[in-house]
Write a protein that holds these residues in place. Structure first.
Motif, short mmCIF file in Angstrom:
data_model
loop_
_atom_site.label_atom_id
_atom_site.label_comp_id
_atom_site.label_asym_id
_atom_site.label_seq_id
_atom_site.Cartn_x
_atom_site.Cartn_y
_atom_site.Cartn_z
N SER A 49 30.96 -5.36 -8.28
CA SER A 49 30.96 -5.05 -9.71
C SER A 49 31.01 -6.32 -10.54
CB SER A 49 32.15 -4.15 -10.07
OG SER A 49 32.08 -2.94 -9.37
N GLN A 96 30.62 2.14 -12.71
CA GLN A 96 31.40 2.77 -11.65
C GLN A 96 32.47 3.70 -12.22
OE1 GLN A 96 33.22 -0.24 -9.21
NE2 GLN A 96 33.78 1.18 -7.60
N ASP A 179 26.04 1.12 -10.37
CA ASP A 179 27.27 0.80 -9.63
C ASP A 179 27.92 2.11 -9.21
OD1 ASP A 179 29.42 -0.46 -8.51
OD2 ASP A 179 30.11 -1.45 -10.34
MG LIG Z 1 33.20 -2.10 -7.97
#
Ligand SMILES: [Mg+2]
Ligand SMILES: Nc1ncnc2c1ncn2[C@@H]1O[C@H](COP(=O)(O)OP(=O)(O)OP(=O)(O)O)[C@@H](O)[C@H]1O
Ligand SMILES: Nc1ncnc2c1ncn2[C@@H]1O[C@H](COP(=O)(O)OP(=O)(O)OP(=O)(O)O)[C@@H](O)[C@H]1O
Ligand SMILES: [Mg+2]
Lengths: 336, 310
Positions: A49, A96, A179
């Motif tokens: 990330s 995410q 993500d």
């Molecule tokens: Mg991550």
């Protein structure tokens, strides 16, 4: 050069902890072509990330070194106003953590409309609303007219994730960073979202970076796969090679952890997932997790070696790696 | 009397509308769900995104008001207001689906994990510190990380903080809502092994909510499949995976991603066939509102929402 969309060179992203900076992304070099899906897998906390946020210019307090070029335009240190223009238009990201990406006080529909507004000044408000409904339909949200007026906390986890996806694809970005786009979704809707991403690739030859823990999704979607461990790429190869001939001990261990039929205990990688401050910076970063491999197997300064065309592996230890005969008791709580 | 019994549970959320902002309709998030779980077992809840799994879990732990129905925990009705005692709440804990938003961003990890301990147990500062460090170790986080804030962790690390908090009080029932979805498969394996170890040790019972059918297969004894607030199928792990009967279950199982990249074309074809069957028999399996019919037993353990008319 012609086909390259994104070129990352020696990217290092560091966070300040106490008085010092610690690199979460450490000297990463990568390219992504148009019309290509690059899968990124790796240990939780390995910097996936952080890498994505660096490309999107979304770190506000991290130190970023190296170069990120999108179609020859340098993004590192680009003026924030210019970055804002690119973001959501040429490049977009599915986050995410959908809740943190959404405004809790704003209706769902307005949040998607806002993304459209930023980059389509000539759209009438009626056209915009129609497009929002269309996008909600595309991501498989039932009753889109009703959901338009709901707030994030009133949606299920998977519905929120789909809203974030709708925002990301609203302006048909040339580069999409996804993500963990489908972790909160059931597999039938996951399949639908993966089709949408594939379509973006087919329709406008978008380049896609797909970060996921789901190795099945990687196997079904990716053209190439990069494996990250402790801030570095430890292996990169085309998708079939990576699954059929994985070389790096981390990649092998990861594939080995997938639950198999009739298995009692799942395979676990020994040792601690190191925190940023305690990352081993010298030598092979994975060495501590495979202590039964002789020290001499590792390189002093491990670099990526091209073992066959397009297949790169870091360190020399892969040539000497084997799984130990299980002493199960010791293994059970590989966590410590 | 079972350990956990849920009887005809309904949770309906009002839809407001019109100029007077009156209730114009309801979202039937959970619409008549019945099941029971034996102590020490793992009961899996899977299904469509938005089908009511989290709402069911939240209703069991008392975080959502129940429209009708009953939840019995060790024989006690815990849905009536007066029995919502502190002790029952201590015995049931939840691991939340959204690891970030369920962790207070302004609190350090030590305070987040200590919160349940401070509510229910009187520990000295030193004892508390020790317990928390043990818990962190159990979930695989370095002991020094207890002084950090949630945003300093990766998604998967945050998820483990949630697990540590849920097990802090050694509860009897844990509602685990996507407990490992944010984790890489190796850390996933750690947490799942760990959940199984403490299950044996503490005779724990899990209500296990997950979209990952591979994990559900590995962890669960019994499994229910939800669709739009209702069950479409329930059975043992073997019933569901070896002998799925409802078209939605079949479609779900067909959609599981295949880990062999060479199977892409075959998978594509197989899914198209299942999709065809699904569309072809949709009207038989769902009523005019698109809802499933009532469950009918097809064996001692296996219940299916078979076509209503037939
Ligand atoms: Mg991550
Ligand atoms: N703002 C921050 N300040 C300090 N450390 C951070 C910050 N953000 C991330 N980190 C640390 O940087 C490392 C990389 O984090 P990142 O979120 O990129 O991991 P990830 O690979 O995406 O993991 P996951 O798969 O769990 O999402 C981790 O050790 C994390 O704790
Ligand atoms: N507080 C609320 N107000 C209004 N509607 C709600 C509320 N909470 C949930 N819902 C609705 O109830 C339905 C079921 O939501 P729930 O979160 O239980 O789904 P889920 O099965 O857990 O889905 P997912 O797999 O995506 O997490 C959804 O339609 C959701 O929008
Ligand atoms: Mg949910």
């Amino acid at each position: 050069m012609g086909n390259e969309l994104l070129e990352i060179k020696n990217l290092t992203t560091s966070f300040r902890i106490g008085d010092e900076y610690h690199a979460a992304v450490d000297d990463v070099t990568l390219t992504l072509n148009k019309n290509e899906v690059l899968g990124i897998v790796g240990e939780s906390g390995s910097g996936k990330s952080a890498l994505a946020f660096s490309i999107m210019g979304l770190h506000n307090r991290a130190k970023i070194e190296g170069s990120i070029k999108l179609k020859d335009q340098e993004l590192v240190k680009l003026a924030p106003s210019k970055m804002n223009n690119l973001r959501g238009d040429d490049l977009a990201m599915i986050f995410q953590d959908p809740l943190t990406a959404l405004n809790p006080l704003m209706e769902i529909g307005d949040q998607i409309a806002e993304a459209l507004l930023l980059h389509n000044l000539d759209m009438s408000s009626k056209q915009r609303k129609a497009r929002v409904i269309e996008l909600l339909n595309m991501v498989g949200i039932p009753r889109p007219e009703y959901v338009y007026e709901q707030f994030p906390h009133e949606l299920s986890g998977g519905m929120r994730q789909r809203v974030v996806i709708a925002i990301a694809i609203a302006n048909k970005p040339e580069l999409l960073i996804a993500d963990e786009p489908t972790t909160a979704l059931d597999v039938t809707i996951q399949a639908q979202i993966l089709d949408l991403i594939r379509k973006l690739k087919e329709d406008i030859h978008a380049g896609i970076i797909l970060i996921t823990h789901d190795l099945g999704v990687v196997a079904e979607m990716a053209d190439r796969v990069a494996v990250m461990y402790a801030g570095q790429i430890v292996e990169i190869a085309d998708v079939t090679t990576l699954f059929e001939n994985p070389l790096h001990p981390y990649t092998k261990s990861l594939l080995n952890s997938v639950p198999a039929e009739g298995q009692d205990k799942l395979h676990v990688i020994q040792g601690i997932v190191p925190s940023l401050k305690n990352l081993p910076r010298k030598g092979c970063r994975f060495a501590a997790r495979i202590p039964w491999i002789d020290e001499s197997a590792h390189e002093e300064n491990p670099v990526l070696h091209e073992v066959s065309q397009g297949h790169f592996v870091r360190c020399t230890c892969h040539a000497h790696f084997y799984f130990p005969e299980e002493s199960k008791e010791e293994q059970t709580n590989g966590i410590s | 009397m079972g350990f956990l019994e849920v009887e005809d549970l309904k949770v309906h959320f009002p839809i407001k509308g019109g100029i007077f902002n009156r209730t114009v309709d309801y979202i039937k998030a959970v619409d008549g769900v019945t099941f029971s779980v034996e102590q020490g077992k793992t009961y899996g809840l899977v299904g469509e995104s938005g089908s009511g799994k989290t709402t069911t879990g939240r209703a069991v732990i008392g975080l959502n008001d129940i429209t009708s129905g009953k939840v019995l925990f060790e024989g006690t009705d815990i849905t009536s207001k007066k029995s919502k005692t502190k002790n029952v709440r201590k015995d049931i804990q939840m691991i939340f689906q959204d690891p970030y938003s369920s962790l207070n961003p302004r609190k350090r990890v030590i305070d987040i994990v200590a919160e349940p301990l401070r509510n229910y147990e009187n520990l000295s500062k030193i004892e508390e510190r020790k317990r928390i460090q043990e818990l962190m170790e159990m979930v695989g986080l370095s002991p020094e990380s207890i002084l950090k804030y949630p945003h300093e962790f990766s998604g998967g690390q945050r998820q483990r903080i949630g697990v540590a908090r849920a097990i802090a009080l050694k509860p009897k029932l844990i509602i685990a809502d996507e407990p490992v979805s944010a984790l890489d498969v190796s850390v996933q394996a750690q947490v799942l092994n760990f959940m199984q170890d403490i299950q044996k040790e503490l005779n724990l019972t899990y209500l296990f909510i997950s979209h990952d059918l591979g994990i559900v297969k590995h962890m669960c004894d019994d499994i229910a499949i939800m669709y739009k607030g209702r069950y479409v199928e329930q059975g043992t792990k073997e019933d569901i995976f070896n002998n799925p009967q409802h078209i939605y279950t079949k479609r779900l199982i067909a959609a599981i991603p295949d880990i062999n990249p060479r199977n892409r074309a075959d998978q594509f074809k197989f899914r198209q066939e299942v999709q065809k069957e699904y569309e072809h028999s949709y009207d038989d399996y769902f009523d005019s509102e698109g809802l499933a019919y009532g469950l009918q037993p097809i064996s001692d353990t296996h219940l299916v929402a078979l076509p209503g008319k037939g």
